[in-house]
Design a protein around this motif. Structure first.
Motif, PDB file in Angstrom:
ATOM      1  N   SER A  30     -14.318  -4.321 -10.019  1.00  0.00           N
ATOM      2  CA  SER A  30     -13.841  -3.107  -9.339  1.00  0.00           C
ATOM      3  C   SER A  30     -12.695  -2.455 -10.098  1.00  0.00           C
ATOM      4  O   SER A  30     -12.423  -1.261  -9.934  1.00  0.00           O
ATOM      5  CB  SER A  30     -13.372  -3.457  -7.921  1.00  0.00           C
ATOM      6  N   ARG A  88      -9.683  -2.699  -9.532  1.00  0.00           N
ATOM      7  CA  ARG A  88      -8.618  -2.309  -8.610  1.00  0.00           C
ATOM      8  C   ARG A  88      -7.753  -3.526  -8.306  1.00  0.00           C
ATOM      9  O   ARG A  88      -8.220  -4.661  -8.332  1.00  0.00           O
ATOM     10  CB  ARG A  88      -9.209  -1.745  -7.313  1.00  0.00           C
ATOM     11  N   GLU A  89      -6.466  -3.252  -8.022  1.00  0.00           N
ATOM     12  CA  GLU A  89      -5.595  -4.349  -7.627  1.00  0.00           C
ATOM     13  C   GLU A  89      -5.957  -4.759  -6.203  1.00  0.00           C
ATOM     14  O   GLU A  89      -5.880  -3.950  -5.275  1.00  0.00           O
ATOM     15  CB  GLU A  89      -4.129  -3.918  -7.706  1.00  0.00           C
ATOM     16  N   CYS A  90      -6.374  -5.999  -6.034  1.00  0.00           N
ATOM     17  CA  CYS A  90      -6.801  -6.514  -4.727  1.00  0.00           C
ATOM     18  C   CYS A  90      -5.855  -7.617  -4.270  1.00  0.00           C
ATOM     19  O   CYS A  90      -5.498  -8.504  -5.055  1.00  0.00           O
ATOM     20  CB  CYS A  90      -8.219  -7.073  -4.810  1.00  0.00           C
ATOM     21  N   VAL A 126      -6.009  -2.460  -2.611  1.00  0.00           N
ATOM     22  CA  VAL A 126      -6.801  -2.790  -1.427  1.00  0.00           C
ATOM     23  C   VAL A 126      -6.366  -4.169  -0.939  1.00  0.00           C
ATOM     24  O   VAL A 126      -6.254  -5.107  -1.722  1.00  0.00           O
ATOM     25  CB  VAL A 126      -8.313  -2.813  -1.753  1.00  0.00           C
ATOM     26  N   GLN A 151       0.812  -1.216   0.000  1.00  0.00           N
ATOM     27  CA  GLN A 151       0.000   0.000   0.000  1.00  0.00           C
ATOM     28  C   GLN A 151       0.842   1.262   0.000  1.00  0.00           C
ATOM     29  O   GLN A 151       0.349   2.334  -0.363  1.00  0.00           O
ATOM     30  CB  GLN A 151      -0.971  -0.040   1.178  1.00  0.00           C
ATOM     31  N   GLU A 197       1.486   1.082  -3.952  1.00  0.00           N
ATOM     32  CA  GLU A 197       0.287   1.192  -4.784  1.00  0.00           C
ATOM     33  C   GLU A 197      -0.834   1.806  -3.947  1.00  0.00           C
ATOM     34  O   GLU A 197      -1.544   1.100  -3.238  1.00  0.00           O
ATOM     35  CB  GLU A 197      -0.155  -0.191  -5.279  1.00  0.00           C
ATOM     36  N   LYS A 198      -0.989   3.093  -4.030  1.00  0.00           N
ATOM     37  CA  LYS A 198      -1.951   3.791  -3.171  1.00  0.00           C
ATOM     38  C   LYS A 198      -3.392   3.344  -3.402  1.00  0.00           C
ATOM     39  O   LYS A 198      -4.222   3.388  -2.480  1.00  0.00           O
ATOM     40  CB  LYS A 198      -1.847   5.310  -3.400  1.00  0.00           C
ATOM     41  N   ALA A 199      -3.697   2.883  -4.603  1.00  0.00           N
ATOM     42  CA  ALA A 199      -5.080   2.486  -4.904  1.00  0.00           C
ATOM     43  C   ALA A 199      -5.346   1.018  -4.589  1.00  0.00           C
ATOM     44  O   ALA A 199      -6.493   0.563  -4.666  1.00  0.00           O
ATOM     45  CB  ALA A 199      -5.394   2.759  -6.373  1.00  0.00           C
ATOM     46  N   ALA A 249     -16.018   3.694  -4.554  1.00  0.00           N
ATOM     47  CA  ALA A 249     -15.743   5.119  -4.359  1.00  0.00           C
ATOM     48  C   ALA A 249     -16.988   5.767  -3.777  1.00  0.00           C
ATOM     49  O   ALA A 249     -18.093   5.230  -3.901  1.00  0.00           O
ATOM     50  CB  ALA A 249     -15.379   5.761  -5.692  1.00  0.00           C
TER      51      ALA A 249
END
Length: 374
Positions: free
Chosen positions: A151, A153-155, A68, A61, A64-66, A97
């Motif tokens: 999503s 997003r990288e999870c 989760v 994190q 990679e700020k985005a 979001a």
């Protein structure tokens, strides 16, 4: 930075400041996940798997700020339904979001279940749980994976004590999870477990769905020298002295097993001694064993005579390379091979004895000390 009174944490993760080493392991896991390789992480309980996972998530994190990150400990689950309910509580609603939440973004993915919106009593933050019928469990699991995939997003998801899925009545769980995971390229998994023979079977048997689907790692004891520097510096910051010789004495006593080291150091940090001595260590250990005596005695009461004799014998040796070796059997007055093997099977199954590449030892290091004094 969090203000921690005692730096030798026993539970939870604060920051790398209070996390010892594991730099190479952290880097290896991050590289695997970011390059599309899922990871299987194995070690005995209390060796530091959970802390390592949270350290990995902390650094991901930062990079990679985005991203989760989700952590699930499924040891308490008893069925696929329990697993899906836990996964839903952990993940659903966390990828939206603010604008999406207002538009009911999450609701479009869940048709087989009712979303229950509430507020966490402790954090006062909004949360979502899933209310689904047992017969809809498989559909709900598919919807969770669709939600993750859509999503964009990288999870990163860690499932701790993953071998627990073998306890479920439904024997299709492995195939089911594998079928969803392989089609979610943005979701990266750490499968963590403490029963190495079961984890190895899940991920290394050609007959199983997860065969050769992950990069495997086995967590060993922390490096002695690096652990000493970590302990010395934190104790020195409190105006106390911990010599390398005394640290090595503690390290050898527990074979570097992280949690038992941390627990002992936590107590020693709390002493008034300016220079920590072997006598201080003895007093701390006596205090710990006295606190645990009733539970240890209760554990013994549940064993047969053969099981108890074998457990005490292993504790007195510390490490037994060959359980049926003549010298070991004669020294401790144990019965024949058949009786020993039957007792050993039970002790391993109940996680009272642990089998490593080096041999057999009592799993709980404090229990081992208590037994060895009998």
């Amino acid at each position: 930075m969090n203000n921690v009174k005692n730096p030798f944490l026993l539970y939870g993760y604060v920051s790398p400041v209070y996390f010892c080493d594991r730099e190479s392991e952290t880097a290896e896991i991050i590289a695997a996940l970011q390059n599309g390789r899922h990871v299987t992480l194995m070690s005995p309980r209390r060796m530091g798997k959970t802390g390592l996972i949270h350290n990995v998530f902390y650094h991901i994190q930062q990079q990679e700020k985005a991203a989760v990150c989700f952590y699930l400990d499924i040891f308490s689950t008893r069925s696929l339904q329990d697993f899906v309910a836990m996964m839903g509580r952990c993940i659903v609603g966390k990828l939206d979001a603010p604008a999406q939440r207002a538009a009911g973004f999450v609701s479009q993915f869940f048709k087989s279940t009712r979303l229950v919106f509430s507020t966490d009593a402790l954090t006062n933050l909004p949360q979502v749980s899933l209310d689904f019928r047992p017969e809809d469990t498989v559909n709900t699991l598919e919807e969770i994976f669709t939600y993750l995939k859509q999503s964009n997003r990288e999870c990163y998801i860690a499932i701790d004590e993953f071998q627990q899925i073998l306890e479920y009545e439904d024997d299709s769980v492995e195939a089911l999870l594998r079928s969803y995971i392989q089609f979610c390229p943005n979701v990266h998994f750490i499968f963590s477990g403490s029963k190495q023979h079961l984890m190895t079977d899940i991920f290394s048997s050609a007959k199983r769905p997860f065969y050769q689907s992950t990069q495997k790692m086995t967590l060993a004891a922390l490096d002695r020298e690096k652990y000493y520097v970590f302990a010395r510096d934190h104790i020195q910051a409190a105006g106390k002295v911990l010599t390398e010789e005394l640290f090595s004495y503690i390290y050898d006593m527990f074979a570097g097993h992280t949690w038992y080291m941390q627990y002992t150091l936590n107590f020693l940090f709390d002493t008034n001694a300016a220079v920590i001595t072997k006598e201080d260590v003895s007093q701390v250990l006596l205090k710990i064993l006295e606190q645990e005596e009733s539970s240890f005695a209760a554990e013994l009461d549940r064993l047969t005579n053969n099981q108890m004799r074998l457990l005490v014998a292993v504790a007195k040796e510390g490490l037994v390379p060959a359980i049926n070796a003549g010298t070991f059997v004669r020294k401790h007055g144990l019965k024949g091979t058949s009786s020993i093997n039957k007792a050993l099977e039970y002790l391993i199954d109940k996680e009272l004895v642990y089998k490593s590449a080096e041999g057999y030892c009592v799993y709980n290091r404090f229990f081992s000390l208590w037994l060895s004094r009998m």
